[in-house]
Every structure is written in structure tokens, then in C-alpha cells.
Design an enzyme around this catalytic site. Structure first.
Site, PDB file in Angstrom:
ATOM      1  N   SER A  82       0.703  -1.264   0.156  1.00 17.42           N
ATOM      2  CA  SER A  82      -0.040  -0.128  -0.002  1.00 17.42           C
ATOM      3  C   SER A  82       0.867   1.151   0.091  1.00 17.42           C
ATOM      4  CB  SER A  82      -0.973  -0.019   1.073  1.00 17.42           C
ATOM      5  OG  SER A  82      -0.085   0.321   2.417  1.00 17.42           O
ATOM      6  N   LYS A  83       0.246   2.498  -0.093  1.00 17.24           N
ATOM      7  CA  LYS A  83       0.859   3.607  -0.206  1.00 17.24           C
ATOM      8  C   LYS A  83       1.793   3.781   0.883  1.00 17.24           C
ATOM      9  CE  LYS A  83      -1.664   6.919  -2.985  1.00 17.24           C
ATOM     10  NZ  LYS A  83      -2.838   7.703  -2.880  1.00 17.24           N
ATOM     11  N   ARG A  84       1.760   3.313   2.132  1.00 17.51           N
ATOM     12  CA  ARG A  84       2.487   3.282   3.093  1.00 17.51           C
ATOM     13  C   ARG A  84       4.039   2.824   2.826  1.00 17.51           C
ATOM     14  NH1 ARG A  84       2.588  -0.478   6.876  1.00 17.51           N
ATOM     15  NH2 ARG A  84       0.987  -2.197   6.205  1.00 17.51           N
TER      16      ARG A  84
END
Ligand code: GLU
Length: 468
Positions: free
Chosen positions: A236-238
Site C-alpha cells: 500500500s501507499k505507506r
């Protein structure tokens, strides 16, 4: 062989989607088949034209050229209505007038009893129309038996029809739902291999039942595992960039990302680097690993460096030009980008870094880095710097060999190490003490810029001496 990539345009093209797309592409190319792009934009609230564009741009950048499409589901609503009508006529689907409230109450009750929420078939056998209510259309799922299929990645999967309920294929406003449009499209488009993320695996038995109701042979299925972040959680984006176009911005070559993604879950012996032709020759969806693979940025960096060094410099230069433009640097105000690539490819991890570290060869030199100037542009450097400047000014040909020689001879004549000249020169030419080898630095800076910058450094040293 006809494969398709069927993204929903509700965001950018992320690496998971791109990997699915490239598996579809490679499998089609391997079999000399057809690769289709279909935009699944029936979710009118979440689909945007920007996302469609991001998908098209991401695919173009990766070189995922498709043979048919893009088809848009929103342009096929009449066709879905036609097939839903056909199923209704044949008794393979039925209208359901159950209110939202009833469905909600049913759901709550089932949850309370610890059961899986599912439609109870209330309208399945002849329900009365309810005045003022627009019905949904439900698919009449078989009540018993099993759906069995041999997934090309996951192996045999079977699920009992008692696990499935009568799914809605058209909403009250007539708009079709995902599991239905996918079947109609894959049939109409002659798709015979569906490659998609394994988040769709639970939809497959439902879709197979619809194929059967339509009297059609289902395609083969291959469900590929998701991509994980380095910590084992779903990517994911993190974890950093997940959008394909973000990788372009960050300075990766499409060849590097392509090679990286194909190896994520697929292998051919222990080979890591594959040309496009080799991938097409060796790829077989059946060799894709059923276990999820973790994203490893270090390996992507390694591949990026490999491709920066080994692709034809002109090819790398084409991508570098994009970064220059983006950074507001005019690539025509300095050495040819191919020359720059030849020198810098070994020294940086990304094209973005390459562009950042090469500004000085295309733009006016700003202030010197303070520490470097203090250390290297000192009065002792004045005489050798002037001498090397004179020698360089006399050169008829500005090539790395002669440039190197000019610096070396100047140092030898004075009995000093080459660094005693090269370091002041570096600061004079680039503003800082770190740059490619001195001959290459001079070569890239070019004659005019080099001589002018040496004069400027000499003036700087003189001013400094005067101030002491
Ligand atoms: N549109 C679906 C998605 O983006 C894919 C459907 C499919 O490949 O069958 O997840």
C-alpha cells in the site's frame, strides 16, 4: 489465445494491476494471441476520466501495447440489458421485489445466527410485483451440485452451490453488476484465458454458473497472488510508491520496472535479467507462484542501474529528456544526453538523480558549495589552476583523452599529485568536490563553460586572498 486486462478506473495504475497486465500481455504474446484492454467503468461514482488516462499512460510507458480496445463497459449497457432479458425469458434469472429493509433484516438475522449473509430466494419462484417498487434482476443460481475449475495458478478449486446465492445482475435502475458484465464481455470478446488478481477468486464460481446458463464454455482462469510490502502486509501507499507513473517520476526505466514485476512471482531457473523477447519466449502463466511475493526496492534499484548501463544510451537519453523537461532544464543547452548517460549511468541509481546531478552541465553555475570552496579554492591552487586553464585553452580537440593528459602534465610539471589540480578544477566546474572523473567532467562541461568557470574560480581565489 485471447487475454484481457480489465481494470476499474477508480485510481492510478498500481504495480499489482500492472503486473497482472503484463502477465496477460506476455501470455498473449507467447501464444501469438490477442491482448485486449477493457475499462470496467460501470461504477459511475468512482470511475474518473483521469484514472482512465493514468491507466493508458502507465501501460504506454511500460510498453504494454494491446491489440484490441480499449473497450468501455459504459458503452455496452444495451448489450448487458439484452443478455439479462434473455436470461429472464429463459427463466435463468428472475425479478426480485424484496425491499432494502427486508434484505437488511434478513442479513441481520443471519449474522445473529452466525450464518453467512445470503439471499434466501424469496422471489425465486414467482413473486408478485410490488406497486411503486422497481425490481432488481437476480441470477437463478443452481441449488445443488458443485462448481469445479482448474485454476492455472492455484490448481483445482471446487465450491458447493449451496455456498452461493442468487446474485443481483441488474440493479433497480437497470445498471448491470460486475459479475455479470465480466461474463458478457469475456464471452463477446472471445476471451479464453482470464488472468486476474486472486481477490476475484470467490467471484469465479458465480461467473462459471452464468457461463453455463448462457450455454457457453467458461474460459480458463489464472488467479495471481497479490503483491506484499517488504513487511509482509499487502502493498500500500505507506510502503512508498505504488503507482506505476510514480516510478517514472522517481527515475526508473520502464524496462527495469517491467523486468522487476515479471520476476515478482514468476521465475525461469535463476535468471534475473530478461529481454522482452526472452520473457515472451519463456513466460507461461502456469509457472507463476501461488504464494504472494514481497516488493523489494533494492532489487528494483539494482535492475534500474543495470538497464541504465546496458540499454543503448540513446534509449536511456529519451527517458532522461523527460526528467530534464520536468525539472525545467533545457537538455539542448549542454552536452548530448547520450554522452551524459555514458558518464553518469554508473554513478547514480535513478534517472532523476542523474538529472539532478547534471544540472551544472546545462545551466549557469550557482554559488560554490561553501565547504568545497573553502577547502579547494585556496591561494595555493591559483597557479596550477591558471596553468591548467591555459593548457586547456590551447587544446584543439576537446576529448577525454586529451583533457586527462592536460591535467596530468600540469600536475607532473609541478611535482604535485593530480588531485591537487583535479579537486580545485571540480569545484570550479561544478561548484562542489564530487563529480565524475575530471576528464569526463571537463568533457561534459565543454570548452566554453570550462574556461569561463576556471576564470571565475581564479577571480574567486584572488578576491579571497585580497580579503585575508
Ligand atoms: N475490474 C476488476 C478489477 O479491476 C477486474 C475484473 C477481472 O479481471 O475480471 O479488479
Amino acid at each position: 489465445m485471447r487475454t484481457r486486462f480489465a481494470p476499474s478506473p477508480t485510481g492510478f495504475l498500481h504495480v499489482g494491476g500492472a503486473r497482472t497486465a503484463l502477465f496477460c500481455y506476455l501470455q498473449a504474446r507467447a501464444a501469438k494471441g490477442v491482448f485486449i484492454l477493457r475499462i470496467e467503468d460501470t461504477d459511475l461514482e468512482r470511475s474518473t476520466p483521469e484514472s482512465v488516462q493514468a491507466i493508458l499512460d502507465g501501460m504506454a510507458w511500460l510498453g504494454l501495447d494491446y491489440d484490441e480496445g480499449p473497450y468501455y463497459q459504459t458503452q455496452r449497457f444495451d448489450r448487458y440489458a439484452e443478455v439479462a432479458g434473455q436470461l429472464l425469458d429463459e427463466g435463468r434469472a428472475y425479478r426480485c421485489w424484496c425491499s432494502k429493509e427486508r434484505i437488511e433484516a434478513l442479513r441481520e438475522e443471519q449474522m445473529k445466527l452466525g450464518q453467512k449473509p445470503r439471499y434466501d430466494g424469496h422471489c425465486r419462484d414467482g413473486a408478485e410485483p410490488v406497486a411503486g417498487v422497481k425490481p432488481v434482476v437476480r441470477f437463478r443460481n443452481p441449488l445443488d451440485g458443485e462448481v469445479v475449475f482448474d485454476d492455472l495458478v492455484r490448481g483445482r478449486i471446487s465450491i458447493s452451490n449451496t455456498e452461493l446465492d442468487d446474485l443481483v445482475i441488474a440493479r433497480p435502475d437497470g445498471s448491470p453488476t460486475y459479475n455479470f458484465t465480466v461474463v458478457v464481455d469475456d464471452l463477446d470478446m472471445g476471451v479464453n484465458l482470464v488472468i486476474r488478481g486472486d481477490d476475484h477468486i470467490n467471484n469465479t464460481p458465480r461467473q462459471i454458473n452464468i457461463y453455463c446458463a448462457l450455454g457457453a464454455e467458461p474460459p480458463a482462469f489464472a488467479h495471481v497472488p497479490m503483491i506484499l510490502g517488504s513487511d509482509g502486509a499487502r502493498l500500500s501507499k505507506r510502503h512508498g510508491a505504488v503507482s506505476v507513473l510514480q516510478y517514472r517520476e522517481d527515475g526508473y526505466l520502464p524496462e527495469a520496472l517491467f523486468n522487476y514485476l515479471v520476476r515478482l512471482g514468476w521465475s525461469h531457473g535463476d535468471q534475473e535479467i530478461f529481454s522482452r523477447a526472452e520473457m515472451i519466449e519463456y513466460f507461461d502463466i502456469r509457472d507463476v507462484n501461488r504464494k504472494a511475493a514481497a516488493f523489494d526496492t533494492d532489487k528494483l534499484d539494482w535492475l534500474n542501474q543495470h538497464y541504465m548501463r546496458s540499454l543503448p544510451p540513446g534509449e536511456v537519453a529519451r527517458h532522461l529528456r523527460w526528467h530534464f523537461k520536468r525539472m525545467g532544464i533545457d537538455p539542448d543547452q549542454g552536452p548530448p544526453l547520450e554522452d551524459l548517460v555514458g558518464v553518469q549511468a554508473d554513478r547514480v541509481k535513478t534517472l532523476k538523480e542523474m538529472a539532478e546531478q547534471s544540472r551544472v552541465f546545462y545551466e549557469e553555475l550557482g554559488d560554490y558549495d561553501e565547504g568545497s570552496a573553502k577547502k579547494h579554492l585556496r591561494p595555493v591552487a591559483e597557479e596550477p589552476l591558471r596553468a591548467v586553464g591555459n593548457r586547456l585553452a590551447d587544446l584543439l580537440v576537446w576529448d577525454p583523452g586529451r583533457l586527462n593528459e592536460a591535467v596530468r602534465i600540469t600536475a607532473e610539471e609541478r611535482g604535485i599529485g593530480m588531485g591537487k589540480i583535479a579537486q580545485p578544477l571540480r569545484v570550479a566546474l561544478t561548484g562542489a568536490a564530487v563529480s565524475p572523473s575530471i576528464d569526463k567532467t571537463l568533457w561534459l562541461a565543454g570548452r566554453e563553460r570550462s574556461l569561463e568557470r576556471i576564470s571565475r574560480a581564479l577571480a574567486f581565489i584572488a578576491a579571497r586572498a585580497a580579503a585575508m
